[in-house]
Design an enzyme around this catalytic site. Sequence first.
Site, PDB file in Angstrom:
ATOM      1  N   THR A 173       0.858  -1.237  -0.182  1.00 33.42           N
ATOM      2  CA  THR A 173       0.016  -0.083  -0.097  1.00 33.42           C
ATOM      3  C   THR A 173       0.876   1.261   0.253  1.00 33.42           C
ATOM      4  O   THR A 173       1.889   1.234   0.872  1.00 33.42           O
ATOM      5  CB  THR A 173      -1.142  -0.156   1.233  1.00 33.42           C
ATOM      6  OG1 THR A 173      -1.769   1.209   1.059  1.00 33.42           O
ATOM      7  CG2 THR A 173      -0.336  -0.203   2.529  1.00 33.42           C
ATOM      8  N   GLU A 174       0.692   1.963  -1.081  1.00 28.51           N
ATOM      9  CA  GLU A 174       1.399   3.164  -1.157  1.00 28.51           C
ATOM     10  C   GLU A 174       1.645   4.238  -0.029  1.00 28.51           C
ATOM     11  O   GLU A 174       2.702   4.785  -0.159  1.00 28.51           O
ATOM     12  CB  GLU A 174       1.427   3.909  -2.662  1.00 28.51           C
ATOM     13  CG  GLU A 174       0.106   4.586  -2.602  1.00 28.51           C
ATOM     14  CD  GLU A 174      -0.860   3.493  -3.137  1.00 28.51           C
ATOM     15  OE1 GLU A 174      -1.100   2.515  -3.038  1.00 28.51           O
ATOM     16  OE2 GLU A 174      -1.933   4.345  -3.712  1.00 28.51           O
ATOM     17  N   ASN A 175       1.151   4.054   0.928  1.00 28.10           N
ATOM     18  CA  ASN A 175       1.394   5.163   1.801  1.00 28.10           C
ATOM     19  C   ASN A 175       2.284   4.530   2.868  1.00 28.10           C
ATOM     20  O   ASN A 175       2.727   5.446   3.913  1.00 28.10           O
ATOM     21  CB  ASN A 175      -0.189   5.313   2.816  1.00 28.10           C
ATOM     22  CG  ASN A 175      -0.901   4.277   3.224  1.00 28.10           C
ATOM     23  OD1 ASN A 175      -1.196   3.286   2.290  1.00 28.10           O
ATOM     24  ND2 ASN A 175      -1.281   4.241   4.369  1.00 28.10           N
TER      25      ASN A 175
END
Lengths: 225, 225, 237, 237
Positions: A58-60
């Site tokens: 997840t890119e966060n």
Amino acid sequence: MGVMESSIKTSEAPLSRDDLARLVARDIAPGSFVNLGIGQPTLVSNYLTEDQDITLHTENGMLGMGPEAKDDEIDEDLINAGKIPVTELPGASYFHHADSFAMMRGGHLDICVLGAFQVSVTGDLANWHTGAPGAIPAVGGAMDLATGAKDVFVMMTLLTREGASKIVETCTYPLTGVGCVTRVYTDKAVFLTGPGGITVRETFGCTLEELQELVPVPLKAAAAA
Amino acid sequence: MGVMESSIKTSEAPLSRDDLARLVARDIAPGSFVNLGIGQPTLVSNYLTEDQDITLHTENGMLGMGPEAKDDEIDEDLINAGKIPVTELPGASYFHHADSFAMMRGGHLDICVLGAFQVSVTGDLANWHTGAPGAIPAVGGAMDLATGAKDVFVMMTLLTREGASKIVETCTYPLTGVGCVTRVYTDKAVFLTGPGGITVRETFGCTLEELQELVPVPLKAAAAA
Amino acid sequence: MLNFVESVQEAVSGIKDGSTVMIGGFGNAGQPFELIDALMDCGATDLTVVNNNAGQGDQGLALLIKEGRVRKMICSFPRQSDSWHFDARYKAGQIELELVPQGNLAERIRAAGAGIGGFFTPTGYGTMLAEGKETRIIDGRGQVFETPIHADVALIKALKADGKGNLVYRKTARNFGPIMAAAARHTIVQVAEIVPTGALDPENVVTPGIYVNTVVRVPAAADTTAGSTTGTEEKVA
Amino acid sequence: MLNFVESVQEAVSGIKDGSTVMIGGFGNAGQPFELIDALMDCGATDLTVVNNNAGQGDQGLALLIKEGRVRKMICSFPRQSDSWHFDARYKAGQIELELVPQGNLAERIRAAGAGIGGFFTPTGYGTMLAEGKETRIIDGRGQVFETPIHADVALIKALKADGKGNLVYRKTARNFGPIMAAAARHTIVQVAEIVPTGALDPENVVTPGIYVNTVVRVPAAADTTAGSTTGTEEKVA
């Protein structure tokens, strides 16, 4: 082509969103690192099996994301890119935003699965902005995923509500990335993009000829693997 | 200028290497983050006091470096940029090479102290390569330190073994960095570089006029602070 | 220089009109709510704000925007279901927007902290977000030139600070904290806990204290953001 | 794909002639000695090697150079008191040298892993190491354009790997490991210990397993590089 087309029709009806998600999940190679975009692509996670040993990014800032958090699992410091509370699997890792996007942009993710407004015959992707006058644009990580992942899978309905094909000769919506899409999963067919144009891997509830009537770019059946 | 020059003579003899190191140490503001280059600059660490609360950086990937390791403190995984075993102080941190050099290059170190072959009147530094034919060059982190630290202090003898001034109009040795040196600590004087040329903060064992005879660039006394 | 202050008001008191302020957080995770509220109260205006979003609901950054204190937003995702204050200001032409792909936002912030003058990236090439920017083909791929984003001040949230200002974060609340801390001239951190120097394992420090200027303790509201089940280990000092 | 192998010989067996090989380590710290020895034994030649130095004494990289297996070195500090094998090859014109300031070396390796096409940096501006390179003035500072360094293979050393290939390092042995792991198409890691998945705290993983392809356990020779007093904490899985 009659023989070819019947051989690629793999279901009698168009696929439901869940059936399509199941198909995408099945097509992901074991051991892959995958980012699932917000919306329809998120459904894919429901159909990944433990045997596949897929690691979700997840890119966060996380690898090894688990299922959506329920009840007392909910922790506001543990969310996905859609800001939904999620869980952590054994072997997870956390990192900051620049490291997370470096992972995406450096070509380390095997697959990302994204929604789309339009995909062009050359694999251009439009999925972030309608371009409507007065619309407030918001891009997030869409462009980074589209240009960074080794394979970019699109999941969408083939037709808009108005019945127009989302597979187009040239995108009329603002682009997310140029020539980046490798496969398009729709309710009516799976399309492969490549240097030779678009080929159809399989159709759902229609023949290749019926599909061709819906799509304004030349289609041919993909060579059998 | 006679009055000025006597007022800046702060010792009757040239400074020893240790006295010079003590002087540099004294001039480092409390709470600073400092990188001490290999060789003579390393001596400075012997004279930093606990009150100063200086944090030492070593570019191979550590903040909070302690004194050289002795006997059973020696750990081959804990070395400084000169590959000497060192120790770790409370509040230390480790990071990889890109993060370490980002710290240097991003202007976060308050001071680095470097040795030099030559410093020019405009603050150019030459300290990595003699440029001699056949010499094998090796640069390490010298250029990153020279261009990255907020203040670049040079520590050196004023004269070469042959008696030539290392403070020069223009460096004849290959440059490490352009206009980067802010102060030069030598056995005979402390020089400040700036837009107005080189000024002399204090002299050791010589008058400003005697110093001027050794150095081929115009000197003037620094304005009192 | 590092200093520890007693209140968020004191922490933000030096922020001047016209400043560029980076604000950490992605969603609620890592958002320094109390520091943002203090920035609201301190009156600084004409701000350029760097954040992933442009405020949500009626709190924090959204309020700063509502009150007209933000001249310009640099962000990747302003439009959300509850970004009504930004939407209103934007449609009225009262706020400037620099829309940046999220990875470019992160990399440009990182570049500022790392002393990089600019870089080429494939992200955005051929799109309207590259219009007017320098491009070149590198190894057969179109790439766009992007420049660092520096800031006067960063407001971030971490889990713990030690006496040297070393920071550790918690789960996905880490997000923009480490890179904003390095990109700003003055970094202000709110932490749930201040621990003695030596209590954080040097292997596990995420933001070294060199990047931190002001630390203020803001105890977590409940047990949701900090507590005994944190992911960071401690040594006894 | 990640795989765990039983020997360093097996770990390096896929390295082909003509490869670009990154080798971690700074001084002895973090040097994957056993992997380098295996590379020596496997016979691959015509290599381009990326390392901070160019070999020391009569071991490891120095032997590879002595045996004529290295066509080109990309490094920051080749000349040392005991770099005699490199010195001899270099003076005989038998090895190519690309000399790179150490920070440019690190940043170029990082750029490769991060998908950056190139960047401008003030380091080296106005020096002979910028000769022939593109330069520009950015914000009043002269800057040099530097390009990423990619590799076919990275040989690195870490302290521990878990079942997912997540790595932690030890003290200054971390150095080039994390950035080389990300820059190479195939990363081979020797670790002192393999721990169960879940035994490394997710907050403290330094190299996520996505960057790791082959793991081989090489027990530490003595107690000097690993043991009970390591700096990394573990949770019970």
